[in-house]
Motif scaffolding. Structure first.
Motif, PDB file in Angstrom:
ATOM      1  N   ARG A 196       0.755  -1.482   0.057  1.00 12.03           N
ATOM      2  CA  ARG A 196      -0.060  -0.102   0.028  1.00 12.03           C
ATOM      3  C   ARG A 196       0.777   1.247  -0.105  1.00 12.03           C
ATOM      4  NH1 ARG A 196      -2.552   3.950   3.268  1.00 12.03           N
ATOM      5  NH2 ARG A 196      -4.489   4.328   2.712  1.00 12.03           N
ATOM      6  N   ASP A 197       1.957   1.423   0.712  1.00 11.32           N
ATOM      7  CA  ASP A 197       2.686   2.280   0.749  1.00 11.32           C
ATOM      8  C   ASP A 197       3.329   2.711  -0.567  1.00 11.32           C
ATOM      9  OD1 ASP A 197       2.508   2.401   3.411  1.00 11.32           O
ATOM     10  OD2 ASP A 197       4.121   1.383   3.961  1.00 11.32           O
ATOM     11  N   ILE A 198       3.666   1.739  -1.186  1.00 10.43           N
ATOM     12  CA  ILE A 198       4.096   2.191  -2.435  1.00 10.43           C
ATOM     13  C   ILE A 198       3.108   2.545  -3.559  1.00 10.43           C
ATOM     14  CG2 ILE A 198       5.300   1.420  -4.711  1.00 10.43           C
ATOM     15  CD1 ILE A 198       6.990  -0.367  -2.704  1.00 10.43           C
ATOM     16  N   MET A 199       1.999   2.142  -3.438  1.00 13.99           N
ATOM     17  CA  MET A 199       0.555   2.411  -4.510  1.00 13.99           C
ATOM     18  C   MET A 199      -0.179   3.686  -4.024  1.00 13.99           C
ATOM     19  SD  MET A 199       0.150   0.264  -6.701  1.00 13.99           S
ATOM     20  CE  MET A 199      -1.512   0.781  -7.085  1.00 13.99           C
ATOM     21  N   VAL A 200       0.454   4.308  -2.718  1.00 18.84           N
ATOM     22  CA  VAL A 200      -0.186   5.516  -2.373  1.00 18.84           C
ATOM     23  C   VAL A 200       0.317   6.655  -3.305  1.00 18.84           C
ATOM     24  CG1 VAL A 200       0.063   7.293  -0.718  1.00 18.84           C
ATOM     25  CG2 VAL A 200      -1.039   5.079  -0.022  1.00 18.84           C
ATOM     26  N   ASP A 201       1.499   6.439  -3.730  1.00 17.38           N
ATOM     27  CA  ASP A 201       2.191   7.435  -4.651  1.00 17.38           C
ATOM     28  C   ASP A 201       1.914   7.464  -6.089  1.00 17.38           C
ATOM     29  OD1 ASP A 201       3.824   8.456  -2.436  1.00 17.38           O
ATOM     30  OD2 ASP A 201       5.349   6.948  -2.924  1.00 17.38           O
TER      31      ASP A 201
END
Length: 949
Positions: free
Chosen positions: A311-316
């Motif tokens: 999720r942390d990467i997809m937020v960007d």
């Protein structure tokens, strides 16, 4: 055992061709007639007609033909005829074919050579193939690439035969040499594929020596390379560092297919942030560049999977994902919004909301047919954003309130529900929202939206000016009184006089309005009105108020809401207004309006009178206005709003619980090894490999590699198929994964004899289909055999797998049969708890046509205990909030919801009542779009509801 078939042709056997007709056509000189005759012969052959007399005719008259179509059909015919006798020996007449095939392999025409080589790929008889091998190998160096690529396929097929390594001992070396010198991309792909399947080390060596050239290879060859990388890295994870560089280089390939496979391979092999970011970037580019809606949906599924694990990467990437909203397809838009709503953070919320606002504005153009549906999705998305981040509500709420009068009722309803929630959760916006709502109230044309808007006005108009404005706006939308006026002819003067006294405030002119069929009004002269005795409406203004027009359709639920709203505003006025005269004046006006609504409801003008519930509510309002009571006043002005606040709190808690339920519970074992990243040797490792090491250590430390309860779940899924006293013992481990059921069957020979031709024969009932044909095995004394059977599932209907084990022994010629226990595939394996809104639930309930009604028959005597038992037994989610189930009144009604892996919805309504003798009675109603899930779920509930395990 059935013979293998490599050709399927549809053939209607209603009018089969006669052998004599085919024979005459083949003996002629007309190539067109020969083509038709050969097609008929092949169709008959495929449908079980052997026609042995045709073989010699075909050898004599078809074999010498130079026509390419005839030669192609000849090869198809030879492919399907029986080439061996009952003992498995080659038929003598096949010798005639070998010489013709050799001639074809040396034919000057490239098509004849290529077609013959392709034909040889489907021949399994070594006696036919062996004399042709020199001719096949000579075609590996043919000048035409079509011949070469088919020659490679033929070599590959021959090498895979049981005796292929003896027929072609040095085939891998030969193909590797061909691959090094080959220029044609298709031929290179075929050669590399053979090395991949038959000599993997040679394929890896070739790949690693040509790493710099991989990006220049053709699409088909690059796809095989990716398959090889996946296979190698699964067996040897330590090798993936050298291959990930190849994958990243292929992310820039011109082929969308290769790029998509690269991204998938990268995600499966590496969890490093750099790799995940590269894969998500690739998916987002495909989302924009590809025009096929199916491709976009598949890419969105991949992004959804990445969102769950990274999720942390997809937020960007959230703004890149939002670009998919440009697609006109509603499914793509819906899936895109679902992904985005799970990725919003305080850092990107403003950008997301701004984009959604722009999309809402675009829907006002009305260019597309489904703009209303899309607008509703956007409003719901903005609502979710505003609930999670209340600070953005002020930027969107006023813009959305322009859609309160939307022709799409569902969209307008979403807006007013959003406004209702925001005005409570954002006190700073109360004044501006109330002012805006009063200004736009006249635009609302839906009774449901009006009801919700009136509740907002009654609860949140707190100051004197707001209360007075609220009463004024409602009066304007209701119009002048009375709502109708009865006109009689001149003979009944007394009745006319009495009615004129009731409406003495209305001046009767020589022209009166008349209602038309479409609900509008026209002016009618008094002369033509003398014969008109039915009651008519009173025309107040040129434009009829929205509340008035809705009331005149007979909607007295709305009338009751109007009465309650006006009553609550008057009660509020007594608190904020110091002048008793103004309060009394407002009370009198409101009483006049309420009484007029009652008169309208009891008149003969409307097709049906006012309903009892609405009548009682309106009468309560009259009594409260005439005799105010402080305790009742407190209930009306405070308790109702407090209940709404409690509902919002419960809704928020439910959302938090759902998020917790979705979160993975990770457990790490205390004796797991821990690798210290900083103490490792970094020599020769790329940045990507270093990141991978860190991610693997984190996963190992948090227990992500461990699936909780695996051992226990596996033991629960083991089913005993035979008895302990049977000569062959069998048990199966059943795995259900979406559309596939895998039976891992363990068979134990408990005798002292060797079991020959042992076969696990299975059959299915229901929407289940066996994928593989059973094979024969030989089982040594007291030995064990693992057999896997794959079964495809096409619906959630309960299925049954049954069968037996058949075997032979050396002492007994007859076959022995051991009947297996039936395996029942449970519907619970296919459905999982799900959540939907009340509106969506009601909509589906009204739409779905299949209903299964199950009577309550249980020994459980507590309503809540029975509901909990049904929820546990059916694996469904209870949508009815806990607060609605509190208390004991002898009745209980609850809605349950679940979704199947096939996308089917299952709706269940539980309605039970406690009888005088303490037993429960009632019904459980199941609705679904398909019959299978309704029947299967009903059977499950019938079996489980008595409280059994």
């Amino acid at each position: 055992m059935e013979k293998s078939c490599s050709l399927l042709v549809h053939f209607d056997k209603g009018t089969p061709a006669l052998a004599n007709e085919i024979k005459e056509a083949l003996e002629g000189n007309d190539d067109t007639a020969k083509v038709d005759a050969m097609k008929k012969a092949i169709k008959l052959l495929l449908n079980g007609e052997t026609i042995p007399q045709l073989f010699i005719i075909i050898i004599r008259y078809v074999l010498p033909s130079e026509d390419h179509t005839v030669q192609k059909l000849l090869l198809l015919y030879l492919e399907n005829i029986e080439k061996t006798d009952s003992k498995g020996k080659i038929l003598p007449e096949m010798i005639l074919i070998c010489q013709n095939l050799r001639n074809n392999l040396q034919h000057p025409n490239e098509y004849i050579r290529g077609a013959t080589l392709r034909f040889l790929c489907r021949i399994c008889e070594t006696e036919i193939i062996e004399p042709l091998i020199p001719s096949i190998l000579s075609n590996l160096e043919h000048r035409n690439p079509f011949v070469r690529r088919n020659a490679i396929l033929a070599v590959n097929a021959i090498y895979k035969l049981p005796q292929g390594d003896h027929l072609l001992v040095d085939a891998p070396e030969m193909i590797e040499k061909v691959l090094s010198n080959e220029a044609d991309q298709s031929a290179k792909r075929n050669a590399f594929l053979m090395l991949y399947t038959c000599a993997q080390d040679r394929a890896i060596n070739y790949l690693l020596t040509h790493v710099d050239k991989v990006s220049d290879w053709g699409e088909s060859l690059q796809m095989v390379v990716l398959d090889l990388i996946r296979k190698v890295c699964r067996t040897n994870k330590g090798e993936k560092g050298k291959y990930i560089k190849i994958i990243i280089s292929l992310l820039n390939a011109p082929s969308a297919t290769v790029v998509f496979e690269c991204a998938g391979t990268l995600v499966s092999l590496s969890s490093a942030p750099t790799a995940i970011r590269a894969a998500s970037n690739t998916y987002c580019q495909l989302l924009v560049t590809q025009s096929d809606n199916n491709v976009k949906l598949i890419v969105l599924d991949r992004l959804d999977e990445l969102k769950s694990s990274h999720r942390d990467i997809m937020v960007d990437m959230i703004m890149d994902v939002l670009r998919a909203l440009s697609s006109p397809n509603q499914d793509i838009r819906r899936k895109t919004l679902d992904i985005v709503l799970d990725l919003i953070t305080p850092r990107n919320i403003n950008e997301v909301v701004l984009t959604l606002k722009k999309e809402v504005v675009k829907t006002q153009s009305g260019e597309l047919e489904k703009d209303g549906e899309y607008r509703q999705m956007l409003i719901q998305a903005i609502h979710s954003c505003a609930v999670k981040f209340p600070e953005v509500a002020g930027t969107v709420v006023h813009m959305l309130m322009d859609f309160l009068g939307d022709s799409n009722v569902a969209s307008a309803m979403d807006v007013v529900v959003f406004v209702r929630e925001i005005i409570e959760t954002n006190p700073k916006l109360r004044v501006s929202i109330v002012t805006r709502l009063l200004d736009t109230f006249y635009q609302i044309r839906s009774a449901r939206v009006c009801s919700c808007a009136l509740w907002i006005i009654s609860q949140y108009c707190l100051s004197l000016s707001e209360v007075e404005s609220g009463i004024t706006v409602i009066k304007q939308c209701l119009g002048d009184l009375p709502f109708y006026m009865a006109t009689e002819d001149g003979d009944n003067t007394n009745e006319s006089s009495r009615r004129s006294q009731q409406v003495n405030s209305i001046t009767v002119s020589s022209k009166r309005p008349a209602i038309l069929a479409d609900g509008t009004y026209a002016t009618q002269s008094a002369a033509s009105e003398t014969a008109f005795s039915a009651p008519t409406l009173v025309q107040t203004t040129s434009n009829l108020g929205n509340l008035r027009s809705l009331l005149l359709t007979g909607d007295f639920f709305l009338g009751a809401v109007v009465a309650c709203t006006l009553t609550r505003l008057v009660l509020r006025l007594t608190e904020v207004q110091t002048s008793k005269f103004e309060v009394n004046k407002a009370t009198t006006q409101v009483l006049l309006i309420i009484v007029s609504m009652l008169q309208l409801g009891q008149s003969s003008f409307l097709p049906h009178p006012i309903d009892n519930d609405s009548y009682d509510r309106i009468v309560v309002c009259i009594r409260l206005l005439c005799n105010p009571d402080e305790q009742i006043k407190k209930i009306w002005l405070q308790s109702c709003r407090e209940s709404f606040v409690q509902m919002l709190v419960e809704k928020q808690q439910q959302e938090i619980e759902e998020i917790k339920a979705k979160a993975q519970v990770l457990l790490a074992q205390p004796d797991d090894l821990i690798d210290f990243y900083h103490l490792k040797s970094r020599k020769g490792m790329s940045q990507l490999e270093l990141e991978d090491e860190v991610q693997d250590d984190l996963k190992r430390a948090t227990g992500e590699f461990i699936k909780e309860g695996d051992a226990a779940n596996k033991l629960n899924r083991i089913l005993q198929l035979t008895g302990f006293s049977d000569p062959v013992y069998a048990e199966a481990y059943v795995t259900v994964h979406h559309y596939d059921i895998i039976l891992d069957v363990t068979i134990i020979n408990r005798t002292k004899e060797t079991l020959q031709n042992l076969c696990l024969e299975l059959a299915t009932m229901g929407d289940l289909k066996l994928v593989e044909r059973p094979q024969n095995y030989t089982l040594a004394p007291e030995s064990t055999k693992q057999i896997k059977a794959n079964i495809k599932v096409s619906s959630t209907e309960t299925g049954v797998i049954f069968g037996n084990i058949v075997y032979e022994t050396s002492n007994v010629l007859e076959r022995n049969v051991v009947v297996l226990n039936d395996i029942h595939i449970d519907i619970m394996d296919y459905i999982s708890p799900a959540v939907c809104s009340d509106a969506a639930y009601r909509s589906m309930w009204a739409e779905f046509e299949w209903e299964n009604k199950v009577a309550v028959n249980t020994v459980i005597q507590d309503e809540k205990e029975f509901l909990d038992h049904i929820i546990k037994s059916t694996n469904m989610k209870c949508l009815t909030p806990p607060s609605a189930l509190e208390g004991y009144c002898g009745f209980l009604a609850a809605n349950l919801y679940a979704k199947s892996v096939f996308g089917e919805d299952a709706l269940v309504n539980v309605s039970v009542e406690k009888q005088a003798d303490g037993k429960l009675s009632g019904y459980i109603r199941i609705r679904s779009k398909t019959q299978g899930i309704a029947l299967s779920l009903g059977d499950k509930i019938t079996l489980k509801q008595k409280g059994g395990a």
